[in-house]
Design a protein around this motif. Structure first.
Motif, PDB file in Angstrom:
ATOM      1  N   THR A  75      38.683  35.163  10.199  1.00  0.00           N
ATOM      2  CA  THR A  75      38.730  34.988  11.656  1.00  0.00           C
ATOM      3  C   THR A  75      37.488  35.579  12.321  1.00  0.00           C
ATOM      4  O   THR A  75      36.840  36.479  11.778  1.00  0.00           O
ATOM      5  CB  THR A  75      39.981  35.662  12.264  1.00  0.00           C
ATOM      6  N   PHE A  76      37.184  35.048  13.486  1.00  0.00           N
ATOM      7  CA  PHE A  76      36.189  35.637  14.381  1.00  0.00           C
ATOM      8  C   PHE A  76      36.664  35.427  15.809  1.00  0.00           C
ATOM      9  O   PHE A  76      37.498  34.548  16.079  1.00  0.00           O
ATOM     10  CB  PHE A  76      34.792  35.039  14.149  1.00  0.00           C
ATOM     11  N   ASP A  77      36.171  36.252  16.737  1.00  0.00           N
ATOM     12  CA  ASP A  77      36.602  36.205  18.133  1.00  0.00           C
ATOM     13  C   ASP A  77      35.553  35.534  19.014  1.00  0.00           C
ATOM     14  O   ASP A  77      34.347  35.759  18.845  1.00  0.00           O
ATOM     15  CB  ASP A  77      36.863  37.618  18.667  1.00  0.00           C
ATOM     16  N   VAL A  78      36.040  34.753  19.957  1.00  0.00           N
ATOM     17  CA  VAL A  78      35.190  34.191  21.006  1.00  0.00           C
ATOM     18  C   VAL A  78      35.623  34.821  22.324  1.00  0.00           C
ATOM     19  O   VAL A  78      36.776  34.666  22.750  1.00  0.00           O
ATOM     20  CB  VAL A  78      35.314  32.655  21.084  1.00  0.00           C
ATOM     21  N   THR A  79      34.722  35.559  22.934  1.00  0.00           N
ATOM     22  CA  THR A  79      35.022  36.236  24.199  1.00  0.00           C
ATOM     23  C   THR A  79      34.200  35.604  25.314  1.00  0.00           C
ATOM     24  O   THR A  79      32.969  35.556  25.249  1.00  0.00           O
ATOM     25  CB  THR A  79      34.700  37.738  24.121  1.00  0.00           C
ATOM     26  N   VAL A  80      34.895  35.112  26.335  1.00  0.00           N
ATOM     27  CA  VAL A  80      34.243  34.509  27.495  1.00  0.00           C
ATOM     28  C   VAL A  80      34.340  35.497  28.651  1.00  0.00           C
ATOM     29  O   VAL A  80      35.445  35.923  29.026  1.00  0.00           O
ATOM     30  CB  VAL A  80      34.889  33.166  27.875  1.00  0.00           C
ATOM     31  N   LEU A  81      33.189  35.861  29.201  1.00  0.00           N
ATOM     32  CA  LEU A  81      33.131  36.803  30.321  1.00  0.00           C
ATOM     33  C   LEU A  81      33.164  36.046  31.648  1.00  0.00           C
ATOM     34  O   LEU A  81      32.573  34.975  31.781  1.00  0.00           O
ATOM     35  CB  LEU A  81      31.852  37.640  30.237  1.00  0.00           C
ATOM     36  N   ASP A  82      33.861  36.612  32.613  1.00  0.00           N
ATOM     37  CA  ASP A  82      33.898  36.026  33.964  1.00  0.00           C
ATOM     38  C   ASP A  82      32.571  36.323  34.647  1.00  0.00           C
ATOM     39  O   ASP A  82      32.317  37.433  35.098  1.00  0.00           O
ATOM     40  CB  ASP A  82      35.061  36.624  34.752  1.00  0.00           C
ATOM     41  N   ALA A  83      31.722  35.303  34.735  1.00  0.00           N
ATOM     42  CA  ALA A  83      30.390  35.488  35.326  1.00  0.00           C
ATOM     43  C   ALA A  83      30.273  34.879  36.713  1.00  0.00           C
ATOM     44  O   ALA A  83      29.222  34.981  37.348  1.00  0.00           O
ATOM     45  CB  ALA A  83      29.325  34.876  34.412  1.00  0.00           C
ATOM     46  N   GLY A  84      31.318  34.242  37.185  1.00  0.00           N
ATOM     47  CA  GLY A  84      31.244  33.552  38.476  1.00  0.00           C
ATOM     48  C   GLY A  84      31.707  34.424  39.630  1.00  0.00           C
ATOM     49  O   GLY A  84      32.674  35.189  39.493  1.00  0.00           O
ATOM     50  N   PRO A  85      31.034  34.344  40.783  1.00  0.00           N
ATOM     51  CA  PRO A  85      31.474  35.114  41.950  1.00  0.00           C
ATOM     52  C   PRO A  85      32.747  34.530  42.548  1.00  0.00           C
ATOM     53  O   PRO A  85      33.029  33.332  42.372  1.00  0.00           O
ATOM     54  CB  PRO A  85      30.289  34.979  42.925  1.00  0.00           C
ATOM     55  N   PRO A  86      33.529  35.337  43.252  1.00  0.00           N
ATOM     56  CA  PRO A  86      34.719  34.809  43.928  1.00  0.00           C
ATOM     57  C   PRO A  86      34.331  33.787  44.994  1.00  0.00           C
ATOM     58  O   PRO A  86      33.231  33.810  45.534  1.00  0.00           O
ATOM     59  CB  PRO A  86      35.342  36.062  44.567  1.00  0.00           C
ATOM     60  N   THR A  87      35.252  32.903  45.271  1.00  0.00           N
ATOM     61  CA  THR A  87      35.058  31.883  46.308  1.00  0.00           C
ATOM     62  C   THR A  87      35.846  32.273  47.553  1.00  0.00           C
ATOM     63  O   THR A  87      37.010  32.671  47.458  1.00  0.00           O
ATOM     64  CB  THR A  87      35.529  30.509  45.802  1.00  0.00           C
ATOM     65  N   ILE A  88      35.186  32.172  48.711  1.00  0.00           N
ATOM     66  CA  ILE A  88      35.834  32.502  49.983  1.00  0.00           C
ATOM     67  C   ILE A  88      36.120  31.203  50.724  1.00  0.00           C
ATOM     68  O   ILE A  88      35.243  30.356  50.893  1.00  0.00           O
ATOM     69  CB  ILE A  88      34.941  33.401  50.849  1.00  0.00           C
ATOM     70  N   SER A  89      37.365  31.041  51.160  1.00  0.00           N
ATOM     71  CA  SER A  89      37.745  29.860  51.924  1.00  0.00           C
ATOM     72  C   SER A  89      38.427  30.273  53.227  1.00  0.00           C
ATOM     73  O   SER A  89      38.841  31.414  53.386  1.00  0.00           O
ATOM     74  CB  SER A  89      38.671  28.956  51.102  1.00  0.00           C
ATOM     75  N   GLN A  90      38.537  29.316  54.146  1.00  0.00           N
ATOM     76  CA  GLN A  90      39.167  29.522  55.452  1.00  0.00           C
ATOM     77  C   GLN A  90      38.471  30.644  56.232  1.00  0.00           C
ATOM     78  O   GLN A  90      39.112  31.457  56.898  1.00  0.00           O
ATOM     79  CB  GLN A  90      40.654  29.807  55.304  1.00  0.00           C
ATOM     80  N   MET A  91      37.137  30.665  56.145  1.00  0.00           N
ATOM     81  CA  MET A  91      36.360  31.657  56.892  1.00  0.00           C
ATOM     82  C   MET A  91      36.359  31.288  58.377  1.00  0.00           C
ATOM     83  O   MET A  91      36.113  30.134  58.729  1.00  0.00           O
ATOM     84  CB  MET A  91      34.929  31.687  56.353  1.00  0.00           C
ATOM     85  N   PRO A  92      36.651  32.243  59.269  1.00  0.00           N
ATOM     86  CA  PRO A  92      36.653  31.925  60.701  1.00  0.00           C
ATOM     87  C   PRO A  92      35.270  31.496  61.182  1.00  0.00           C
ATOM     88  O   PRO A  92      34.241  31.924  60.643  1.00  0.00           O
ATOM     89  CB  PRO A  92      37.069  33.257  61.355  1.00  0.00           C
ATOM     90  N   GLY A  93      35.262  30.648  62.196  1.00  0.00           N
ATOM     91  CA  GLY A  93      34.009  30.309  62.859  1.00  0.00           C
ATOM     92  C   GLY A  93      33.667  31.359  63.900  1.00  0.00           C
ATOM     93  O   GLY A  93      34.387  32.352  64.075  1.00  0.00           O
ATOM     94  N   ALA A  94      32.569  31.152  64.595  1.00  0.00           N
ATOM     95  CA  ALA A  94      32.147  32.102  65.623  1.00  0.00           C
ATOM     96  C   ALA A  94      33.203  32.188  66.732  1.00  0.00           C
ATOM     97  O   ALA A  94      33.818  31.184  67.111  1.00  0.00           O
ATOM     98  CB  ALA A  94      30.802  31.683  66.197  1.00  0.00           C
ATOM     99  N   ILE A  95      33.418  33.389  67.235  1.00  0.00           N
ATOM    100  CA  ILE A  95      34.400  33.649  68.301  1.00  0.00           C
ATOM    101  C   ILE A  95      33.661  34.145  69.530  1.00  0.00           C
ATOM    102  O   ILE A  95      32.827  35.057  69.437  1.00  0.00           O
ATOM    103  CB  ILE A  95      35.436  34.699  67.846  1.00  0.00           C
ATOM    104  N   VAL A  96      33.941  33.540  70.691  1.00  0.00           N
ATOM    105  CA  VAL A  96      33.344  33.954  71.961  1.00  0.00           C
ATOM    106  C   VAL A  96      34.475  34.252  72.946  1.00  0.00           C
ATOM    107  O   VAL A  96      35.339  33.402  73.182  1.00  0.00           O
ATOM    108  CB  VAL A  96      32.405  32.867  72.533  1.00  0.00           C
ATOM    109  N   LEU A  97      34.463  35.465  73.508  1.00  0.00           N
ATOM    110  CA  LEU A  97      35.511  35.899  74.427  1.00  0.00           C
ATOM    111  C   LEU A  97      34.892  36.564  75.650  1.00  0.00           C
ATOM    112  O   LEU A  97      33.795  37.129  75.577  1.00  0.00           O
ATOM    113  CB  LEU A  97      36.446  36.906  73.749  1.00  0.00           C
ATOM    114  N   ASN A  98      35.611  36.525  76.767  1.00  0.00           N
ATOM    115  CA  ASN A  98      35.227  37.315  77.944  1.00  0.00           C
ATOM    116  C   ASN A  98      35.766  38.739  77.796  1.00  0.00           C
ATOM    117  O   ASN A  98      36.805  38.963  77.165  1.00  0.00           O
ATOM    118  CB  ASN A  98      35.806  36.697  79.222  1.00  0.00           C
ATOM    119  N   ASN A  99      35.040  39.690  78.391  1.00  0.00           N
ATOM    120  CA  ASN A  99      35.546  41.065  78.374  1.00  0.00           C
ATOM    121  C   ASN A  99      36.819  41.168  79.209  1.00  0.00           C
ATOM    122  O   ASN A  99      37.055  40.370  80.127  1.00  0.00           O
ATOM    123  CB  ASN A  99      34.484  42.039  78.903  1.00  0.00           C
TER     124      ASN A  99
END
Length: 222
Positions: A75-99
């Protein structure tokens, strides 16, 4: 022939990064070799070279069988490393408000974005929904980190508008002066108007300057 075949060579353990955008990695290796007194009838592995392997460690078995039906394995082992960055979804858009009236701030709310990854992931942000933001523009950044230490980031802006009108602190309501002797005008003096603002600085301008001459009668200074 009761002797098991000899597996002469087989791959060493393999470690590789995951493929871009995938939770797997493709591993390749050279074929194993085996020998036996009666010859080798079959020699192979339970995973083919060039196969996709999931993140983590997978054990690959090499099996050799001779002409008499005897077999041996390695036997021999195959090890796969997680090399990918996380994915961000549903990021808010710009918010503009009055004081808020009478304040130099406002409360901004939004839906927290979602982070996904091949392994477990923790999301952190430098501000939370429902926080108070001052007049001006603030940058809110979210940073997810996965179990392998890979990170990514995404940001959006929150702008709080100053809707408070500036004000005067020392404007006289009405001034009266006599005419200058021998003239039909009079010279008026007053302290220059000072302007203030709740959420910042303000400057005052005037239609007339202190020390100006005015005709007889009523003149409005703006």
């Amino acid at each position: 022939d009761v002797e098991s075949p000899q597996i002469d060579t087989f791959p060493a353990d393999i470690t590789l990064d995951s493929s871009p955008g995938a939770c797997t990695g493709i591993a390749t290796w050279a074929s194993a070799t085996a020998s036996d007194c009666t010859g080798i009838s079959s020699l192979g592995t339970d995973h083919a070279s060039g196969s996709e392997f999931p993140i983590g460690t997978t054990t690959v078995t090499v099996l050799a069988t001779d002409g008499a039906g005897n077999s041996s394995s390695a036997t021999f082992d195959v090890t796969v490393l997680d090399a990918g960055p996380p994915t961000i979804s549903q990021m808010p858009g710009a918010i503009v408000l009055n004081n808020f009236p009478g304040q130099c701030s406002a409360i901004a709310t939004w839906t927290t974005p979602i982070a996904t990854d091949c392994s477990s992931v923790a999301m952190s942000g430098d501000s939370t929904s429902g926080s108070i933001f001052q007049v001006g523009t603030s940058l809110v950044t979210y940073t997810p980190v996965d179990a392998a230490g890979n990170t990514s980031l995404a940001s959006f802006e929150i702008t709080i508008l100053d809707t408070e009108a500036p004000f005067f602190t020392n404007v006289a309501s009405q001034l009266s002066f006599d005419t200058t002797p021998g003239l039909c005008v009079g010279t008026a003096t007053w302290d220059p108007a000072q302007a203030g603002d709740l959420c910042g600085s303000a400057t005052a301008t005037s239609s007339h300057s202190p020390g100006s001459q005015f005709p007889i009668g009523l003149t409005e200074v703006t």
